[in-house]
Design a protein around this motif. Structure first.
Motif, PDB file in Angstrom:
ATOM      1  N   ILE A  93       0.835  -1.203   0.000  1.00  0.00           N
ATOM      2  CA  ILE A  93       0.000   0.000   0.000  1.00  0.00           C
ATOM      3  C   ILE A  93       0.868   1.251   0.000  1.00  0.00           C
ATOM      4  O   ILE A  93       0.609   2.205  -0.720  1.00  0.00           O
ATOM      5  CB  ILE A  93      -0.946  -0.021   1.213  1.00  0.00           C
ATOM      6  CG1 ILE A  93      -1.936  -1.189   1.082  1.00  0.00           C
ATOM      7  CG2 ILE A  93      -1.695   1.301   1.350  1.00  0.00           C
ATOM      8  CD1 ILE A  93      -2.738  -1.458   2.336  1.00  0.00           C
ATOM      9  N   ASP A  94       1.924   1.239   0.833  1.00  0.00           N
ATOM     10  CA  ASP A  94       2.813   2.403   0.914  1.00  0.00           C
ATOM     11  C   ASP A  94       4.057   2.009   1.697  1.00  0.00           C
ATOM     12  O   ASP A  94       3.973   1.666   2.868  1.00  0.00           O
ATOM     13  CB  ASP A  94       2.111   3.571   1.611  1.00  0.00           C
ATOM     14  CG  ASP A  94       2.907   4.870   1.516  1.00  0.00           C
ATOM     15  OD1 ASP A  94       4.083   4.823   1.099  1.00  0.00           O
ATOM     16  OD2 ASP A  94       2.352   5.920   1.867  1.00  0.00           O
ATOM     17  N   ASN A 139       3.776   2.951  -3.653  1.00  0.00           N
ATOM     18  CA  ASN A 139       2.446   2.932  -3.034  1.00  0.00           C
ATOM     19  C   ASN A 139       1.398   2.577  -4.091  1.00  0.00           C
ATOM     20  O   ASN A 139       1.036   3.385  -4.930  1.00  0.00           O
ATOM     21  CB  ASN A 139       2.128   4.281  -2.373  1.00  0.00           C
ATOM     22  CG  ASN A 139       2.296   5.468  -3.301  1.00  0.00           C
ATOM     23  OD1 ASN A 139       3.043   5.406  -4.271  1.00  0.00           O
ATOM     24  ND2 ASN A 139       1.593   6.538  -3.007  1.00  0.00           N
ATOM     25  N   ILE A 166      -2.039   0.866  -3.664  1.00  0.00           N
ATOM     26  CA  ILE A 166      -3.147   0.300  -2.907  1.00  0.00           C
ATOM     27  C   ILE A 166      -4.044  -0.551  -3.805  1.00  0.00           C
ATOM     28  O   ILE A 166      -4.648  -1.522  -3.355  1.00  0.00           O
ATOM     29  CB  ILE A 166      -3.953   1.415  -2.207  1.00  0.00           C
ATOM     30  CG1 ILE A 166      -4.939   0.819  -1.193  1.00  0.00           C
ATOM     31  CG2 ILE A 166      -4.667   2.306  -3.221  1.00  0.00           C
ATOM     32  CD1 ILE A 166      -5.572   1.855  -0.299  1.00  0.00           C
ATOM     33  N   GLU A 196      -4.377   1.508   6.923  1.00  0.00           N
ATOM     34  CA  GLU A 196      -4.893   1.346   5.565  1.00  0.00           C
ATOM     35  C   GLU A 196      -5.173  -0.116   5.240  1.00  0.00           C
ATOM     36  O   GLU A 196      -6.122  -0.434   4.505  1.00  0.00           O
ATOM     37  CB  GLU A 196      -3.907   1.940   4.551  1.00  0.00           C
ATOM     38  CG  GLU A 196      -3.826   3.442   4.566  1.00  0.00           C
ATOM     39  CD  GLU A 196      -5.160   4.104   4.252  1.00  0.00           C
ATOM     40  OE1 GLU A 196      -5.936   3.543   3.446  1.00  0.00           O
ATOM     41  OE2 GLU A 196      -5.440   5.175   4.827  1.00  0.00           O
ATOM     42  N   THR A 197      -4.347  -1.006   5.779  1.00  0.00           N
ATOM     43  CA  THR A 197      -4.577  -2.441   5.567  1.00  0.00           C
ATOM     44  C   THR A 197      -5.895  -2.869   6.189  1.00  0.00           C
ATOM     45  O   THR A 197      -6.675  -3.619   5.581  1.00  0.00           O
ATOM     46  CB  THR A 197      -3.424  -3.262   6.175  1.00  0.00           C
ATOM     47  OG1 THR A 197      -2.188  -2.856   5.583  1.00  0.00           O
ATOM     48  CG2 THR A 197      -3.631  -4.750   5.917  1.00  0.00           C
ATOM     49  N   LYS A 203      -8.549  -1.093   6.714  1.00  0.00           N
ATOM     50  CA  LYS A 203      -9.675  -0.585   5.919  1.00  0.00           C
ATOM     51  C   LYS A 203      -9.899  -1.448   4.681  1.00  0.00           C
ATOM     52  O   LYS A 203     -11.044  -1.757   4.328  1.00  0.00           O
ATOM     53  CB  LYS A 203      -9.428   0.873   5.537  1.00  0.00           C
ATOM     54  CG  LYS A 203      -9.539   1.833   6.719  1.00  0.00           C
ATOM     55  CD  LYS A 203      -9.623   3.282   6.282  1.00  0.00           C
ATOM     56  CE  LYS A 203      -8.310   3.803   5.760  1.00  0.00           C
ATOM     57  NZ  LYS A 203      -8.393   5.264   5.452  1.00  0.00           N
TER      58      LYS A 203
END
Length: 213
Positions: free
Chosen positions: A23-24, A43, A45, A80-81, A83
């Motif tokens: 993701i980043d 990054n 996602i 973020e993971t 989510k």
């Protein structure tokens, strides 16, 4: 057995990538602020989403249902993971006790035998809510998981089962006066260790299950 509710089969991101870094790559600095990272930031996602989506599709083809639980690769998670995991339809995930310790800002102290002095925080599930995206999480006991993965295979299988049973009873005894329900999580890459056990681990597991029963 899954239809009967006796077991639940989990899945993992499709090609087993480290999702937070996919993701980043800057996510690495959350855990280690001094880490040197490549000059070119990575990054993507959308790539992480494909791995989760394909894992759900593959699971559905095998079992005729959607998965509920996920084992993030190397137990690596980030806001973020979480989510993304929630968006993919997963209800719960497993991570590592080190992640929980860092999140709570505390150290899980162990006695000379390696058992936790205070197991309460590690033996309960947590609801993680990030921007309205919610996932339940459990965190594994690293020592007990690693004993199965790297140590017990070199011991007599019945003796090893007794040792793990004794450690589990130690946790139970320390929580005996608690009115809450608790969950001791032992989680490991299950295919890696059994070749070092007699009869591929069957003696150890059958004896352990007998003791727990």
């Amino acid at each position: 057995y899954q239809d009967k509710g006796q077991i639940e089969v989990t899945t993992t991101p499709y090609y087993h990538p480290i999702l937070p870094l996919l993701i980043d790559t800057e996510a690495a600095k959350v855990a280690r602020p001094s880490m040197n990272l490549p000059q070119d930031r990575f990054n993507h996602i959308e790539d992480a989403w494909i791995h989760l989506k394909k894992s759900v599709e593959s699971y559905r083809e095998c079992f005729g249902r959607d998965p509920r639980g996920i084992w993030p690769s190397e137990q690596s998670v980030s806001p973020e993971t979480i989510k993304l995991i929630a968006d993919a339809g997963f209800k719960w995930a497993i991570s590592d006790e080190g992640v929980l310790a860092s999140t709570l800002g505390k150290e899980f102290r162990r006695n000379f035998y390696g058992n936790l002095e205070e197991p309460k925080d590690l033996t309960q599930p947590y609801n993680i809510n990030i921007d309205g995206k919610s996932v339940n999480m459990i965190f594994r006991n690293v020592l007990y998981s690693d004993l199965i993965g790297f140590h017990f295979g070199r011991m007599d299988s019945r003796q090893a089962a007794w040792e793990l049973y004794d450690r589990i009873k130690d946790v139970q005894q320390k929580l005996f006066n608690s009115s809450d329900n608790h969950l001791l999580t032992i989680a490991l890459d299950g295919e890696n260790c059994w070749e070092s056990y007699p009869e591929d681990g069957n003696i150890f597991l059958e004896h352990l299950y007998h003791l727990l029963s």
